[in-house]
Design an enzyme around this catalytic site. Structure first.
Site, PDB file in Angstrom:
ATOM      1  N   ASP A  14      38.684  -1.067  -6.348  1.00 49.06           N
ATOM      2  CA  ASP A  14      39.499  -0.647  -5.202  1.00 49.06           C
ATOM      3  C   ASP A  14      40.881  -1.274  -5.402  1.00 49.06           C
ATOM      4  O   ASP A  14      41.067  -2.117  -6.275  1.00 49.06           O
ATOM      5  CB  ASP A  14      38.855  -1.141  -3.895  1.00 49.06           C
ATOM      6  CG  ASP A  14      39.673  -0.739  -2.671  1.00 49.06           C
ATOM      7  OD1 ASP A  14      40.208   0.391  -2.653  1.00 49.06           O
ATOM      8  OD2 ASP A  14      39.800  -1.551  -1.737  1.00 49.06           O
ATOM      9  N   SER A  15      41.807  -0.881  -4.540  1.00 44.43           N
ATOM     10  CA  SER A  15      43.115  -1.515  -4.581  1.00 44.43           C
ATOM     11  C   SER A  15      43.043  -2.970  -4.097  1.00 44.43           C
ATOM     12  O   SER A  15      43.930  -3.753  -4.383  1.00 44.43           O
ATOM     13  CB  SER A  15      44.087  -0.734  -3.697  1.00 44.43           C
ATOM     14  OG  SER A  15      43.576  -0.682  -2.380  1.00 44.43           O
ATOM     15  N   CYS A  77      37.402   3.454  -3.517  1.00 43.22           N
ATOM     16  CA  CYS A  77      38.740   3.566  -2.947  1.00 43.22           C
ATOM     17  C   CYS A  77      38.891   5.020  -2.515  1.00 43.22           C
ATOM     18  O   CYS A  77      38.835   5.923  -3.360  1.00 43.22           O
ATOM     19  CB  CYS A  77      39.764   3.210  -4.026  1.00 43.22           C
ATOM     20  SG  CYS A  77      41.480   3.471  -3.515  1.00 43.22           S
ATOM     21  N   GLU A 155      43.752  -6.820   4.666  1.00 40.17           N
ATOM     22  CA  GLU A 155      44.013  -7.721   3.536  1.00 40.17           C
ATOM     23  C   GLU A 155      44.494  -9.093   4.029  1.00 40.17           C
ATOM     24  O   GLU A 155      44.410 -10.085   3.323  1.00 40.17           O
ATOM     25  CB  GLU A 155      45.064  -7.107   2.590  1.00 40.17           C
ATOM     26  CG  GLU A 155      44.562  -5.903   1.806  1.00 40.17           C
ATOM     27  CD  GLU A 155      43.604  -6.278   0.665  1.00 40.17           C
ATOM     28  OE1 GLU A 155      43.764  -7.340   0.045  1.00 40.17           O
ATOM     29  OE2 GLU A 155      42.664  -5.480   0.407  1.00 40.17           O
ATOM     30  N   CYS A 189      38.706   5.389   4.329  1.00 33.57           N
ATOM     31  CA  CYS A 189      39.280   4.335   3.479  1.00 33.57           C
ATOM     32  C   CYS A 189      38.258   3.210   3.478  1.00 33.57           C
ATOM     33  O   CYS A 189      37.734   2.838   4.539  1.00 33.57           O
ATOM     34  CB  CYS A 189      40.603   3.860   4.062  1.00 33.57           C
ATOM     35  SG  CYS A 189      41.214   2.325   3.330  1.00 33.57           S
ATOM     36  N   HIS A 191      38.489   0.155   3.200  1.00 32.71           N
ATOM     37  CA  HIS A 191      38.845  -1.061   3.954  1.00 32.71           C
ATOM     38  C   HIS A 191      38.376  -0.991   5.413  1.00 32.71           C
ATOM     39  O   HIS A 191      38.169  -2.019   6.046  1.00 32.71           O
ATOM     40  CB  HIS A 191      40.368  -1.250   3.987  1.00 32.71           C
ATOM     41  CG  HIS A 191      40.958  -1.875   2.759  1.00 32.71           C
ATOM     42  ND1 HIS A 191      41.052  -1.217   1.571  1.00 32.71           N
ATOM     43  CD2 HIS A 191      41.509  -3.108   2.561  1.00 32.71           C
ATOM     44  CE1 HIS A 191      41.639  -2.008   0.676  1.00 32.71           C
ATOM     45  NE2 HIS A 191      41.935  -3.158   1.262  1.00 32.71           N
TER      46      HIS A 191
HETATM   47  N1  DGL Z   1      40.443   0.984   0.152  1.00 29.07           N
HETATM   48  C1  DGL Z   1      41.411   1.960  -0.252  1.00 29.07           C
HETATM   49  C2  DGL Z   1      41.045   3.324   0.222  1.00 29.07           C
HETATM   50  O1  DGL Z   1      39.861   3.501   0.406  1.00 29.07           O
HETATM   51  C3  DGL Z   1      42.705   1.397  -0.242  1.00 29.07           C
HETATM   52  C4  DGL Z   1      43.819   1.816   0.480  1.00 29.07           C
HETATM   53  C5  DGL Z   1      45.143   1.415  -0.021  1.00 29.07           C
HETATM   54  O2  DGL Z   1      45.260   0.679  -1.000  1.00 29.07           O
HETATM   55  O3  DGL Z   1      46.084   1.892   0.600  1.00 29.07           O
HETATM   56  O4  DGL Z   1      41.806   4.225   0.390  1.00 29.07           O
END
Ligand code: DGL
Length: 272
Positions: A14-15, A77, A155, A189, A191
């Site tokens: 993931d990011s 992600c 985050e 997302c 997150h």
């Molecule tokens: N967890 C990511 C997603 O599902 C990250 C979002 C991001 O980096 O903007 O989209």
């Protein structure tokens, strides 16, 4: 009969922290599997970036994990899955799973009214990928919205009920999804499930939340089992984490979220 015997790790990326929502489910379902997690924390968030940049970052994430000798990759992600996966999926020698299809499947199973909400990053919502998957038969009424402030707040650990900042932002973004408008909300997302308690408190019990990360992890666990790709004879797998920025902040939040101490298992690497 289910064969077993591939002891290579499952790669997940993931990011940032969000993909841990898929990792938590993988650990619960497949405790014997080794997991290799990459969080591109130096470049999070991906969700406000251009398509070209997201594709390039996802390519680098995949190629890093391939270097760790993994047997499959979970793109945990939503942004990477919605924007980059169609283009990249078939270019690599291991199966690569995104989070969209399984989240859509779970939402279809759970909705009673057919009124489904979708929240995600700007790039995910702009891609229209969820609408394409859900809208094919015109059976569902969809409301979608980008929630760009959620990822930076997660985050930074602003995930707890009672935190006035996250509660204010949740109320602002999620007003269109109040009970009665939708009965199911896809957290598109990965997150966002870290905000589950705050979101449920705001929307109430009449709205079922679907975690895209958890749904994907369930699908991957089942698929690896069916394909005979699970590790053989292991009581407990090992877990390694790679990040592209400071180790300390990730260790603290990941330990909190996974309910296990990840100190000493996190390494900083460079991509690209
Ligand atoms: N967890 C990511 C997603 O599902 C990250 C979002 C991001 O980096 O903007 O989209």
């Amino acid at each position: 009969m289910i064969k077993t015997g591939d002891n290579r790790p499952i790669g997940v990326f993931d990011s940032g922290l969000g993909g841990l929502t898929a990792v938590a489910t993988l650990m619960a379902l497949l405790p014997g599997e080794d997991i290799c997690y990459l969080g591109d924390t130096g470049r999070v968030p991906y969700g406000g970036r251009s398509r070209e940049t997201i594709i390039e970052y996802v390519r680098q994430d995949i190629e890093f994990l391939l270097g760790q000798e993994i047997k499959a990759i979970v793109v945990a992600c939503g942004t990477g899955s919605a924007v980059a996966l169609d283009q990249l999926r078939d270019q690599y020698p291991v199966p690569i799973y995104g989070v969209l299809e399984s989240a859509v499947e779970a939402a279809i199973q759970r909705t009673a009214t057919g009124r489904i909400g979708i929240i995600g990053t700007e790039a995910t919502i702009a891609s229209g990928a969820y609408e394409r998957l859900l809208g094919a038969n015109g059976e569902f009424q969809l409301i979608s919205r980008a929630c760009p402030l959620f990822v930076p707040l997660v985050e930074n650990g602003r995930i707890h009920p009672g935190d006035v900042v996250i509660e204010t932002v949740v109320a602002e973004y999620l007003a269109p999804f109040a009970e009665g408008e939708v009965d199911t909300l896809i957290l598109g997302c990965t997150h966002y499930p870290l905000l589950e308690r705050v979101i449920s408190r705001f929307l109430g019990p009449g709205v079922t939340l679907v975690s895209s990360g958890a749904a994907a992890a369930e699908f991957v666990a089942q698929t690896l089992a069916e394909q005979g790709l699970l590790a053989a004879d292991r009581a407990a797998g090992s877990h390694r984490y790679f990040v592209t920025d400071r180790v300390a902040g990730f260790e603290r939040l990941a330990s909190l979220f996974l309910q296990q101490n990840v100190s000493g298992k996190v390494e900083k690497i460079s991509l690209g």
